[in-house]
Design a protein around this motif. Structure first.
Motif, mmCIF file in Angstrom:
data_model
loop_
_atom_site.group_PDB
_atom_site.id
_atom_site.type_symbol
_atom_site.label_atom_id
_atom_site.label_comp_id
_atom_site.label_asym_id
_atom_site.label_seq_id
_atom_site.Cartn_x
_atom_site.Cartn_y
_atom_site.Cartn_z
ATOM 1 N N SER A 1 9.242 12.396 -17.814
ATOM 2 C CA SER A 1 7.856 13.134 -18.018
ATOM 3 C C SER A 1 6.520 12.265 -17.881
ATOM 4 C CB SER A 1 7.604 13.774 -19.588
ATOM 5 O OG SER A 1 9.071 14.404 -19.573
ATOM 6 N N GLN A 2 6.483 11.076 -18.448
ATOM 7 C CA GLN A 2 5.419 10.200 -18.156
ATOM 8 C C GLN A 2 5.334 9.829 -16.678
ATOM 9 O OE1 GLN A 2 3.104 9.835 -20.220
ATOM 10 N NE2 GLN A 2 2.017 8.165 -19.182
ATOM 11 N N TRP A 3 6.419 9.871 -15.865
ATOM 12 C CA TRP A 3 6.373 9.386 -14.407
ATOM 13 C C TRP A 3 5.624 10.331 -13.506
ATOM 14 C CZ3 TRP A 3 7.067 5.080 -11.448
ATOM 15 C CH2 TRP A 3 7.054 5.291 -10.065
ATOM 16 N N LYS A 4 6.075 11.692 -14.156
ATOM 17 C CA LYS A 4 5.516 12.960 -13.477
ATOM 18 C C LYS A 4 4.002 13.124 -13.611
ATOM 19 C CE LYS A 4 7.854 16.804 -13.339
ATOM 20 N NZ LYS A 4 8.312 17.966 -13.738
ATOM 21 N N LYS A 5 3.732 12.629 -14.997
ATOM 22 C CA LYS A 5 2.141 12.779 -15.363
ATOM 23 C C LYS A 5 1.273 11.859 -14.516
ATOM 24 C CE LYS A 5 2.746 14.254 -20.125
ATOM 25 N NZ LYS A 5 2.633 13.861 -21.654
ATOM 26 N N THR A 6 1.840 10.798 -14.198
ATOM 27 C CA THR A 6 0.903 9.593 -13.283
ATOM 28 C C THR A 6 1.205 9.792 -12.019
ATOM 29 O OG1 THR A 6 2.810 8.020 -13.878
ATOM 30 C CG2 THR A 6 1.168 8.036 -15.338
ATOM 31 N N ALA A 7 1.901 10.930 -11.630
ATOM 32 C CA ALA A 7 2.134 10.837 -10.018
ATOM 33 C C ALA A 7 0.650 11.374 -9.406
ATOM 34 C CB ALA A 7 2.911 12.307 -9.807
ATOM 35 N N LYS B 1 0.110 2.936 -11.785
ATOM 36 C CA LYS B 1 -0.332 3.871 -12.682
ATOM 37 C C LYS B 1 0.685 4.081 -13.724
ATOM 38 C CE LYS B 1 -2.680 6.655 -9.256
ATOM 39 N NZ LYS B 1 -2.977 7.940 -8.632
ATOM 40 N N PHE B 2 1.651 4.224 -13.622
ATOM 41 C CA PHE B 2 2.607 4.150 -14.697
ATOM 42 C C PHE B 2 2.673 3.223 -15.641
ATOM 43 C CE2 PHE B 2 7.020 3.828 -16.333
ATOM 44 C CZ PHE B 2 7.368 4.907 -16.958
ATOM 45 N N VAL B 3 2.807 1.911 -15.080
ATOM 46 C CA VAL B 3 2.944 0.697 -16.103
ATOM 47 C C VAL B 3 1.610 0.472 -16.778
ATOM 48 C CG1 VAL B 3 4.790 -0.413 -14.950
ATOM 49 C CG2 VAL B 3 2.749 -0.971 -14.135
ATOM 50 N N ALA B 4 0.594 1.182 -16.302
ATOM 51 C CA ALA B 4 -0.862 0.653 -16.669
ATOM 52 C C ALA B 4 -1.116 1.616 -18.037
ATOM 53 C CB ALA B 4 -1.726 1.319 -15.787
ATOM 54 N N TYR C 1 0.778 -1.328 0.236
ATOM 55 C CA TYR C 1 0.029 0.052 -0.097
ATOM 56 C C TYR C 1 0.859 1.152 -0.067
ATOM 57 C CZ TYR C 1 -3.968 -3.114 0.955
ATOM 58 O OH TYR C 1 -4.933 -4.101 0.612
ATOM 59 N N HIS C 2 2.301 1.055 -0.090
ATOM 60 C CA HIS C 2 2.979 2.274 -0.201
ATOM 61 C C HIS C 2 2.583 3.104 -1.562
ATOM 62 C CE1 HIS C 2 6.613 4.751 -0.423
ATOM 63 N NE2 HIS C 2 6.942 4.440 0.972
ATOM 64 N N PRO C 3 2.642 4.379 -1.242
ATOM 65 C CA PRO C 3 2.303 5.578 -2.432
ATOM 66 C C PRO C 3 3.090 5.165 -3.555
ATOM 67 C CG PRO C 3 2.311 6.581 -0.346
ATOM 68 C CD PRO C 3 2.975 5.319 -0.069
ATOM 69 N N SER C 4 4.523 4.846 -3.594
ATOM 70 C CA SER C 4 5.301 4.487 -4.603
ATOM 71 C C SER C 4 4.993 3.329 -5.532
ATOM 72 C CB SER C 4 6.751 4.323 -4.314
ATOM 73 O OG SER C 4 7.368 5.452 -3.512
ATOM 74 N N VAL C 5 4.404 2.298 -4.859
ATOM 75 C CA VAL C 5 3.793 1.193 -5.555
ATOM 76 C C VAL C 5 2.653 1.551 -6.359
ATOM 77 C CG1 VAL C 5 2.738 -1.264 -5.196
ATOM 78 C CG2 VAL C 5 4.762 -0.356 -3.876
ATOM 79 N N THR C 6 1.599 2.364 -5.639
ATOM 80 C CA THR C 6 0.394 2.949 -6.424
ATOM 81 C C THR C 6 0.596 3.726 -7.520
ATOM 82 O OG1 THR C 6 -0.652 2.930 -4.336
ATOM 83 C CG2 THR C 6 -1.698 4.007 -6.051
#
Length: 234
Positions: free
Chosen positions: A228-234, A17-20, A8-13
């Motif tokens: 860039s994509q990592w930031k967009k899915t934050a 989102k990123f790999v989705a 449930y860590h935010p980084s996992v969430t």
């Protein structure tokens, strides 16, 4: 429990989102593909054995094929984006033309690239594949040129805005901060475009870049895309 804390860590969430996103997965695969291209060249230049080089050549080829399959149908997205940009009455005329040119360039590239898929995948060979691939690279090159022109024009406009500001005024301080943020974003995009430009330029013979330079340029561009994509899915 430790397991629950990790799950449930935010980084996992954020990661999920990123790999989705297709873009997120593509950028990661692209990073590995172009690094493999560079490293295979490096091993060859440093007298690496065929057994050492073969896995990296395989990664370059197979990841390229996977990404080609993931791009199928994406040309429609760029045709639509070109139409939306052309209909945008509020957009600066230069930026509008650049946006339309960029999107049509990418759409043409993806359309022709899709026509080579069956041959590259070994499903059905075609004598036209090499010519189609060259034309696809030409469209990609044109699209990136339009994107680069848009970046340079935007940077010029931001510089002009910055010079008009009165730094003693409170609103100007806020506007200056906004301009700095926009400049950083556009500069990052310009670096990415220039790195991307290396790939079709080398493929078309416009520049004599070796696989090592192309691989490094592609890796840098891909890492910027991942960020860039990592930031967009934050």
């Amino acid at each position: 429990m430790v397991a629950d804390a990790l799950i449930y860590h935010p980084s996992v969430t954020h990661y999920l989102k990123f790999v989705a996103t297709t873009v997120g997965r593509d950028k990661v695969l692209r990073t590995i593909q172009y690094f493999a291209r560079f490293y295979a060249w490096y091993l060859f230049r440093t007298n690496g054995t065929p057994a050492e080089i073969a896995p990296w050549e395989a990664i370059k080829k197979q990841f390229g094929l996977i990404r080609k399959g993931m791009r199928l149908g994406k040309n429609i997205e760029h045709f639509k984006a070109a139409s939306i940009a052309a209909d945008n009455k509020s957009l600066d005329p230069v930026l509008k033309y650049c946006a339309v040119g960029r999107q049509l360039g990418y759409a043409g590239y993806l359309s022709l690239d899709a026509l080579t898929f069956l041959d590259v995948a070994g499903i059905r060979k075609s004598p036209n594949t090499k010519r189609l691939a060259q034309e696809a690279y030409r469209f990609w090159f044109i699209g990136i040129l339009f994107s680069t022109a848009s970046d340079l024009y935007s940077l010029y406009g931001l510089r002009a805005q910055q010079q008009k500001l009165d730094k003693k005024d409170g609103e100007s301080v806020v506007a200056s901060k906004r301009i700095e943020n926009e400049r950083a974003s556009v500069t990052k995009q310009l670096i990415q475009d220039l790195c991307d430009l290396v790939v079709p330029a080398a493929a078309l013979g416009y520049a004599n870049f070796d696989d090592g330079f192309v691989g490094l340029a592609g890796t840098v561009s891909s890492l910027i895309g991942v960020h860039s994509q990592w930031k967009k899915t934050a």
